[in-house]
Structures are given as C-alpha cells and as structure tokens.
Design a protein around this motif. Sequence first.
Motif, PDB file in Angstrom:
ATOM      1  N   ALA A 137      30.413  -7.759  34.263  1.00 12.31           N
ATOM      2  CA  ALA A 137      29.994  -6.362  34.373  1.00 12.31           C
ATOM      3  C   ALA A 137      29.846  -5.950  35.837  1.00 12.31           C
ATOM      4  CB  ALA A 137      28.672  -6.154  33.636  1.00 12.31           C
ATOM      5  N   GLN A 138      29.266  -6.826  36.633  1.00  8.96           N
ATOM      6  CA  GLN A 138      29.090  -6.510  38.056  1.00  8.96           C
ATOM      7  C   GLN A 138      30.423  -6.407  38.780  1.00  8.96           C
ATOM      8  OE1 GLN A 138      26.475  -9.845  38.828  1.00  8.96           O
ATOM      9  NE2 GLN A 138      24.706  -8.508  39.091  1.00  8.96           N
ATOM     10  N   SER A 139      31.406  -7.186  38.357  1.00  9.64           N
ATOM     11  CA  SER A 139      32.705  -7.172  39.041  1.00  9.64           C
ATOM     12  C   SER A 139      33.446  -5.866  38.829  1.00  9.64           C
ATOM     13  CB  SER A 139      33.566  -8.341  38.563  1.00  9.64           C
ATOM     14  OG  SER A 139      34.000  -8.157  37.231  1.00  9.64           O
ATOM     15  N   GLY A 140      33.064  -5.115  37.789  1.00 10.82           N
ATOM     16  CA  GLY A 140      33.730  -3.836  37.538  1.00 10.82           C
ATOM     17  C   GLY A 140      33.349  -2.757  38.529  1.00 10.82           C
ATOM     18  N   GLY A 141      32.218  -2.912  39.188  1.00  8.95           N
ATOM     19  CA  GLY A 141      31.824  -1.977  40.231  1.00  8.95           C
ATOM     20  C   GLY A 141      31.119  -0.728  39.759  1.00  8.95           C
ATOM     21  N   ALA A 142      31.040  -0.497  38.452  1.00  4.32           N
ATOM     22  CA  ALA A 142      30.378   0.711  37.937  1.00  4.32           C
ATOM     23  C   ALA A 142      28.868   0.486  37.853  1.00  4.32           C
ATOM     24  CB  ALA A 142      30.925   1.060  36.557  1.00  4.32           C
ATOM     25  N   GLU A 143      28.133   1.582  37.766  1.00  9.53           N
ATOM     26  CA  GLU A 143      26.687   1.475  37.594  1.00  9.53           C
ATOM     27  C   GLU A 143      26.385   0.830  36.244  1.00  9.53           C
ATOM     28  OE1 GLU A 143      22.671   4.307  37.469  1.00  9.53           O
ATOM     29  OE2 GLU A 143      24.650   5.197  37.850  1.00  9.53           O
ATOM     30  N   LEU A 144      25.430  -0.079  36.228  1.00  7.91           N
ATOM     31  CA  LEU A 144      25.118  -0.829  35.016  1.00  7.91           C
ATOM     32  C   LEU A 144      24.029  -0.117  34.220  1.00  7.91           C
ATOM     33  CD1 LEU A 144      25.048  -4.453  36.493  1.00  7.91           C
ATOM     34  CD2 LEU A 144      26.960  -3.264  35.394  1.00  7.91           C
ATOM     35  N   GLY A 145      24.197  -0.075  32.911  1.00  2.65           N
ATOM     36  CA  GLY A 145      23.178   0.484  32.027  1.00  2.65           C
ATOM     37  C   GLY A 145      22.221  -0.609  31.578  1.00  2.65           C
TER      38      GLY A 145
END
Length: 252
Positions: free
Chosen positions: A201-209
């Motif tokens: 999830a972190q590797s995607g670069g988007a803000e995490l929910g």
Amino acid sequence: MHIPSLKDQVSADEWQLRCDLAACYRLVAMYGWSDLIFTHISARVPGPEHHFLINPYGMMFDEITASSLIKVDQDGNKLSESPLPVNRAGFVIHSAIHAVRDDAQCVIHTHTRAGVGVSAQRNGVLPISQQSMFVLASLAYHDYEGVALHDAEKPRLQDDLGMANFLMLRNHGLLTVGASIPDAFLSMYTFESTCQIQLAAQSGGAELGMIAPEILGSAAEALRAQTSGMGGAFAWPALLRKLDRVDDSYLT
C-alpha cells in the motif's frame, strides 16, 4: 543427515508435539518465511519443567523432522541427543518467553523482508487492512539491542511482550506466541500478511485510509466468528493436508 527416530523413546504427547512443530517448520519454509538456518520456532513440552523443543542449528527448515528437534531446559542444556547445537540467539529469545508465559506453548520468530521492513518504520503496524486489525488487538514492540546473545536482554523482552501475542522486534523481525502451534502459526500468517500489505500500500504513493477505532475493537469477536471459535486449529488440518501432498517426511 540421518537422524534416528525418537518415536518409541518419548511419550505419545511429546511425539505429537514434535510432529506438529516439525510441520510448522516445513510450512514456514513453504510460505517463504525462513531465513536460511537463522530463525527459530519453539514449543513447550507438557509438564512443569518449562522444557521446550527447538530446531538444531544448521538444518534448513525444510529438513526438520519430528526426531531432529532438540529438547532443552531453561538453562540451554540439551535433553535429547543431537549432533548439532542450539542457536544461542534463538535460545535467549525463546527461553525468555517460555519462562514467563505459561499460556504460550509455541513461539515463532521470523526475519522476512516484509516483517523487517515494517519493523524499521517508526510507526510500526498501521491500521490499514483487515489483517492489521487482528494484529493491533494484541501487539507489542521491543527495541533493537543487537543480536540477542545475552541473558541481560531477557527482562526487557519479557516486559515489552507482556501478555501480547504479537511482538514486533524493531529493526529485526516478527514474533508470535500461541496457546498451541496452530494458533501461533495462524498469528504469524496474519502478521506477515499485514506487513506485506502495508508495504504494498505504501509503495503505491497514495494517501492511506485508516480503519476506524471502533472497528478495530471488534477484532476478537471477528476472529472467533471466522474460525468457529477454534482459532488456528480451524485451519491446521487443511495446512497439514497441503504439506502432506508435497512431503510428509517431517513425520519421521
């Protein structure tokens, strides 16, 4: 390496424990969580002595058999014959936990890339997946003190773990304890999955929910529902069938 069978030299209960622990080693290897010969899984032998079984230092996890496991006491003395030693670091960590957690029959410790990767993050496990909610319900942290070779670290390790069932060893890896080998294995499967998902999830670069706190609080009830109240024992027979289809030599 030929190891003579101990089946007729130990009690039926100890032999069953040896078979389940050997299966656990093989499953850890099968799922890619082993680190050559350098991590450890232990199981406490029934009885008041706090004796436990651990791997012989020098064997790969996919070679472990029921008879090759070494029985040791709390001082590290071998109580069963083996041509191989016990890893000092493994003994320190596992003996520390077995000494104070009578409820912990099994302790699993891994050095996976995902586990070490998340253990190096200041915030540790984030509440971003369904898997993480089960981990966060019983998670503790222990700061890195170097390779665990010294008994002086034991009290801090014990205090940090407390009554938690998941322990993140910072900059080091993952550890789970369970009332049974199946419980500890299912916990490690969940812990490892949590770390893999977090890094993905972190590797995607988007803000995490983040999962809401009130949902996180329902983890224990959800786990009971998902496993029919059986915990790791619900999945264990299927895991053994999976292992037996590949190689059942762990039973020797």
